[in-house]
Design a protein around this motif. Structure first.
Motif, PDB file in Angstrom:
ATOM      1  N   THR A   4      -3.697  -9.950 -10.004  1.00 16.54           N
ATOM      2  CA  THR A   4      -3.277  -8.733  -9.322  1.00 16.54           C
ATOM      3  C   THR A   4      -4.396  -7.705  -9.353  1.00 16.54           C
ATOM      4  OG1 THR A   4      -0.968  -9.111  -9.953  1.00 16.54           O
ATOM      5  CG2 THR A   4      -1.563  -6.886  -9.253  1.00 16.54           C
ATOM      6  N   TYR A   5      -4.729  -7.185  -8.177  1.00 15.03           N
ATOM      7  CA  TYR A   5      -5.780  -6.179  -8.051  1.00 15.03           C
ATOM      8  C   TYR A   5      -5.171  -4.833  -7.701  1.00 15.03           C
ATOM      9  CZ  TYR A   5      -9.037 -10.132  -7.904  1.00 15.03           C
ATOM     10  OH  TYR A   5      -9.748 -11.262  -8.218  1.00 15.03           O
ATOM     11  N   LEU A   6      -5.718  -3.788  -8.303  1.00 13.75           N
ATOM     12  CA  LEU A   6      -5.290  -2.422  -8.007  1.00 13.75           C
ATOM     13  C   LEU A   6      -6.483  -1.695  -7.407  1.00 13.75           C
ATOM     14  CD1 LEU A   6      -3.077  -0.195  -8.340  1.00 13.75           C
ATOM     15  CD2 LEU A   6      -4.194   0.377 -10.515  1.00 13.75           C
ATOM     16  N   ARG A   7      -6.336  -1.245  -6.160  1.00 10.34           N
ATOM     17  CA  ARG A   7      -7.421  -0.542  -5.483  1.00 10.34           C
ATOM     18  C   ARG A   7      -6.930   0.839  -5.044  1.00 10.34           C
ATOM     19  NH1 ARG A   7      -7.630  -5.888  -3.059  1.00 10.34           N
ATOM     20  NH2 ARG A   7      -9.384  -7.068  -3.935  1.00 10.34           N
ATOM     21  N   ILE A   8      -7.810   1.824  -5.208  1.00  9.36           N
ATOM     22  CA  ILE A   8      -7.449   3.205  -4.902  1.00  9.36           C
ATOM     23  C   ILE A   8      -8.458   3.760  -3.902  1.00  9.36           C
ATOM     24  CG2 ILE A   8      -7.001   5.495  -5.872  1.00  9.36           C
ATOM     25  CD1 ILE A   8      -6.522   4.035  -8.563  1.00  9.36           C
ATOM     26  N   TYR A   9      -7.956   4.416  -2.854  1.00  8.99           N
ATOM     27  CA  TYR A   9      -8.813   4.916  -1.794  1.00  8.99           C
ATOM     28  C   TYR A   9      -8.565   6.408  -1.538  1.00  8.99           C
ATOM     29  CZ  TYR A   9      -9.386  -0.061  -0.756  1.00  8.99           C
ATOM     30  OH  TYR A   9      -9.648  -1.404  -0.844  1.00  8.99           O
ATOM     31  N   GLU A  10      -9.618   7.044  -1.027  1.00  8.61           N
ATOM     32  CA  GLU A  10      -9.538   8.454  -0.658  1.00  8.61           C
ATOM     33  C   GLU A  10     -10.169   8.620   0.725  1.00  8.61           C
ATOM     34  OE1 GLU A  10     -10.329  12.754  -2.814  1.00  8.61           O
ATOM     35  OE2 GLU A  10     -11.537  11.017  -3.391  1.00  8.61           O
ATOM     36  N   ARG A  11      -9.459   9.320   1.619  1.00  7.58           N
ATOM     37  CA  ARG A  11      -9.958   9.506   2.983  1.00  7.58           C
ATOM     38  C   ARG A  11     -10.403  10.943   3.193  1.00  7.58           C
ATOM     39  NH1 ARG A  11      -7.621  11.124   7.653  1.00  7.58           N
ATOM     40  NH2 ARG A  11      -5.517  11.046   6.789  1.00  7.58           N
ATOM     41  N   ASP A  12     -11.588  11.091   3.759  1.00  8.70           N
ATOM     42  CA  ASP A  12     -12.104  12.417   4.081  1.00  8.70           C
ATOM     43  C   ASP A  12     -11.349  12.945   5.293  1.00  8.70           C
ATOM     44  OD1 ASP A  12     -13.594  14.601   5.085  1.00  8.70           O
ATOM     45  OD2 ASP A  12     -15.423  13.842   4.158  1.00  8.70           O
ATOM     46  N   PRO A  13     -10.632  14.067   5.172  1.00  9.14           N
ATOM     47  CA  PRO A  13      -9.831  14.577   6.297  1.00  9.14           C
ATOM     48  C   PRO A  13     -10.679  15.018   7.486  1.00  9.14           C
ATOM     49  CG  PRO A  13      -9.897  16.161   4.501  1.00  9.14           C
ATOM     50  CD  PRO A  13     -10.509  14.921   3.983  1.00  9.14           C
ATOM     51  N   MET A  14     -11.966  15.301   7.251  1.00  8.40           N
ATOM     52  CA  MET A  14     -12.840  15.745   8.333  1.00  8.40           C
ATOM     53  C   MET A  14     -13.391  14.567   9.134  1.00  8.40           C
ATOM     54  SD  MET A  14     -12.727  18.996   8.135  1.00  8.40           S
ATOM     55  CE  MET A  14     -14.121  19.469   9.173  1.00  8.40           C
ATOM     56  N   THR A  15     -13.858  13.531   8.417  1.00 10.48           N
ATOM     57  CA  THR A  15     -14.480  12.389   9.094  1.00 10.48           C
ATOM     58  C   THR A  15     -13.510  11.226   9.302  1.00 10.48           C
ATOM     59  OG1 THR A  15     -15.217  11.382   7.016  1.00 10.48           O
ATOM     60  CG2 THR A  15     -16.683  12.999   8.051  1.00 10.48           C
ATOM     61  N   GLY A  16     -12.422  11.205   8.517  1.00 11.38           N
ATOM     62  CA  GLY A  16     -11.490  10.089   8.601  1.00 11.38           C
ATOM     63  C   GLY A  16     -11.976   8.849   7.881  1.00 11.38           C
TER      64      GLY A  16
ATOM     65  N   THR B 240       0.850  -1.183   0.000  1.00  8.84           N
ATOM     66  CA  THR B 240       0.000   0.000   0.000  1.00  8.84           C
ATOM     67  C   THR B 240       0.885   1.232   0.000  1.00  8.84           C
ATOM     68  OG1 THR B 240      -1.771  -1.123   1.218  1.00  8.84           O
ATOM     69  CG2 THR B 240      -1.789   1.275   1.225  1.00  8.84           C
ATOM     70  N   LEU B 241       0.646   2.132  -0.937  1.00 10.10           N
ATOM     71  CA  LEU B 241       1.368   3.395  -1.016  1.00 10.10           C
ATOM     72  C   LEU B 241       0.429   4.513  -0.577  1.00 10.10           C
ATOM     73  CD1 LEU B 241       3.109   2.935  -4.505  1.00 10.10           C
ATOM     74  CD2 LEU B 241       3.993   2.341  -2.241  1.00 10.10           C
ATOM     75  N   LEU B 242       0.955   5.471   0.188  1.00  7.92           N
ATOM     76  CA  LEU B 242       0.138   6.553   0.722  1.00  7.92           C
ATOM     77  C   LEU B 242       0.656   7.910   0.275  1.00  7.92           C
ATOM     78  CD1 LEU B 242      -0.205   5.299   4.417  1.00  7.92           C
ATOM     79  CD2 LEU B 242      -1.965   5.201   2.655  1.00  7.92           C
ATOM     80  N   SER B 243      -0.284   8.845   0.111  1.00  7.46           N
ATOM     81  CA  SER B 243       0.126  10.231  -0.110  1.00  7.46           C
ATOM     82  C   SER B 243       0.706  10.760   1.203  1.00  7.46           C
ATOM     83  CB  SER B 243      -1.069  11.082  -0.556  1.00  7.46           C
ATOM     84  OG  SER B 243      -2.068  11.110   0.448  1.00  7.46           O
ATOM     85  N   TYR B 244       1.446  11.859   1.154  1.00  8.98           N
ATOM     86  CA  TYR B 244       2.135  12.368   2.342  1.00  8.98           C
ATOM     87  C   TYR B 244       1.169  12.724   3.461  1.00  8.98           C
ATOM     88  CZ  TYR B 244       5.659  14.834   5.076  1.00  8.98           C
ATOM     89  OH  TYR B 244       6.512  15.223   6.078  1.00  8.98           O
ATOM     90  N   ASP B 245      -0.034  13.242   3.087  1.00  7.91           N
ATOM     91  CA  ASP B 245      -1.013  13.611   4.112  1.00  7.91           C
ATOM     92  C   ASP B 245      -1.889  12.445   4.539  1.00  7.91           C
ATOM     93  OD1 ASP B 245      -2.674  13.251   1.953  1.00  7.91           O
ATOM     94  OD2 ASP B 245      -3.466  15.300   1.928  1.00  7.91           O
ATOM     95  N   GLY B 246      -1.684  11.291   3.931  1.00  4.46           N
ATOM     96  CA  GLY B 246      -2.411  10.099   4.333  1.00  4.46           C
ATOM     97  C   GLY B 246      -3.840  10.002   3.844  1.00  4.46           C
ATOM     98  N   THR B 247      -4.264  10.931   2.992  1.00  2.00           N
ATOM     99  CA  THR B 247      -5.658  10.911   2.541  1.00  2.00           C
ATOM    100  C   THR B 247      -5.862  10.066   1.291  1.00  2.00           C
ATOM    101  OG1 THR B 247      -5.383  12.920   1.206  1.00  2.00           O
ATOM    102  CG2 THR B 247      -6.077  13.197   3.510  1.00  2.00           C
ATOM    103  N   LEU B 248      -4.804   9.741   0.579  1.00  2.00           N
ATOM    104  CA  LEU B 248      -4.908   8.966  -0.650  1.00  2.00           C
ATOM    105  C   LEU B 248      -4.076   7.690  -0.518  1.00  2.00           C
ATOM    106  CD1 LEU B 248      -4.428  11.868  -3.231  1.00  2.00           C
ATOM    107  CD2 LEU B 248      -6.595  10.922  -2.405  1.00  2.00           C
ATOM    108  N   ALA B 249      -4.607   6.606  -1.042  1.00  2.00           N
ATOM    109  CA  ALA B 249      -3.897   5.331  -0.948  1.00  2.00           C
ATOM    110  C   ALA B 249      -4.044   4.546  -2.237  1.00  2.00           C
ATOM    111  CB  ALA B 249      -4.432   4.514   0.224  1.00  2.00           C
ATOM    112  N   VAL B 250      -2.961   3.900  -2.628  1.00  2.00           N
ATOM    113  CA  VAL B 250      -2.954   2.986  -3.758  1.00  2.00           C
ATOM    114  C   VAL B 250      -2.527   1.623  -3.220  1.00  2.00           C
ATOM    115  CG1 VAL B 250      -1.891   2.394  -5.966  1.00  2.00           C
ATOM    116  CG2 VAL B 250      -2.427   4.783  -5.444  1.00  2.00           C
TER     117      VAL B 250
END
Length: 206
Positions: free
Chosen positions: A182-194, A84-94
């Motif tokens: 192989t599966y590729l999943r992409i996630y986005e986290r709401d910074p307000m609600t988590g 799992t790779l994360l953006s620096y702010d932790g809101t995006l994940a691959v």
């Protein structure tokens, strides 16, 4: 070389292969034909775009993995290449996940026989419930296949018995990895609600 039927001018070919004059085809059928072809053409374009996206994304992830390995002399990722790779702010994940397809060999029959011996020699009562679970695990579906998940779930049972352990070893020996996906999943986290939500690339989920 593919044989292509030459449709006479002013005609359409129907599903049975017959040539039908365009003047005899109802307007709503012509409009339906045009609509279907338009949607299918768009779907083909999206299919190719998604295929290219997956190849490019997995290629970039692999390049990053190799960069880390070269820099630190170790692979970035977990078991079987999952990572799992994360953006620096932790809101995006691959997330890259590798799922193996498992089947069972002849050893599975020996495992079932050993398990049945265990249940028969143990005292009655709670073991009746275990017998149901075992029978369910070794039952075949409509395609004649045994549920991999149910069989492997038996191995998580903490039972201190030599025959049971031999049965679990037989299940392990019976396992055959027949392929992987192989599966590729992409996630986005709401910074307000988590709350983390997937960015869906599935038509049924958007």
């Amino acid at each position: 070389m593919r044989n292509e039927t030459l449709v006479p001018q002013g005609c359409w070919q129907n599903a049975k292969g017959a040539f039908v004059p365009l003047t005899t085809i109802k307007m709503e059928h012509q409009e339906e034909d045009a609509l279907v072809k338009e949607i299918v053409e768009s779907a083909r374009f999206l299919n190719q775009a998604l295929s290219k996206f997956k190849v490019d994304a997995l290629g970039n992830v692999q390049a990053f993995r190799e960069l880390i390995a070269e820099k630190y002399g170790a692979k970035k990722g977990g078991k079987k290449g999952n990572m799992t790779l994360l953006s620096y702010d932790g809101t995006l994940a691959v997330q890259v996940a590798i799922s193996e397809h498992i089947s069972f060999g002849a050893e599975l029959e020996a495992a079932k026989a050993l398990i049945d011996q265990c249940i028969s020699k143990w005292s009655e009562g709670a073991n009746a419930n275990l017998q149901v679970l075992v029978d369910d695990a070794f039952d075949v579906d409509k395609e004649g296949k045994i549920s991999t998940t149910r069989v492997l779930a038996l191995r998580r049972s903490s039972i201190e018995d030599a025959d049971w352990q031999r049965a679990m070893d037989a299940i392990a020996d019976a396992m055959r990895v027949t392929g992987s996906k192989t599966y590729l999943r992409i996630y986005e986290r709401d910074p307000m609600t988590g709350l983390q939500t997937p960015i869906s690339l599935d038509l049924a989920a958007v």
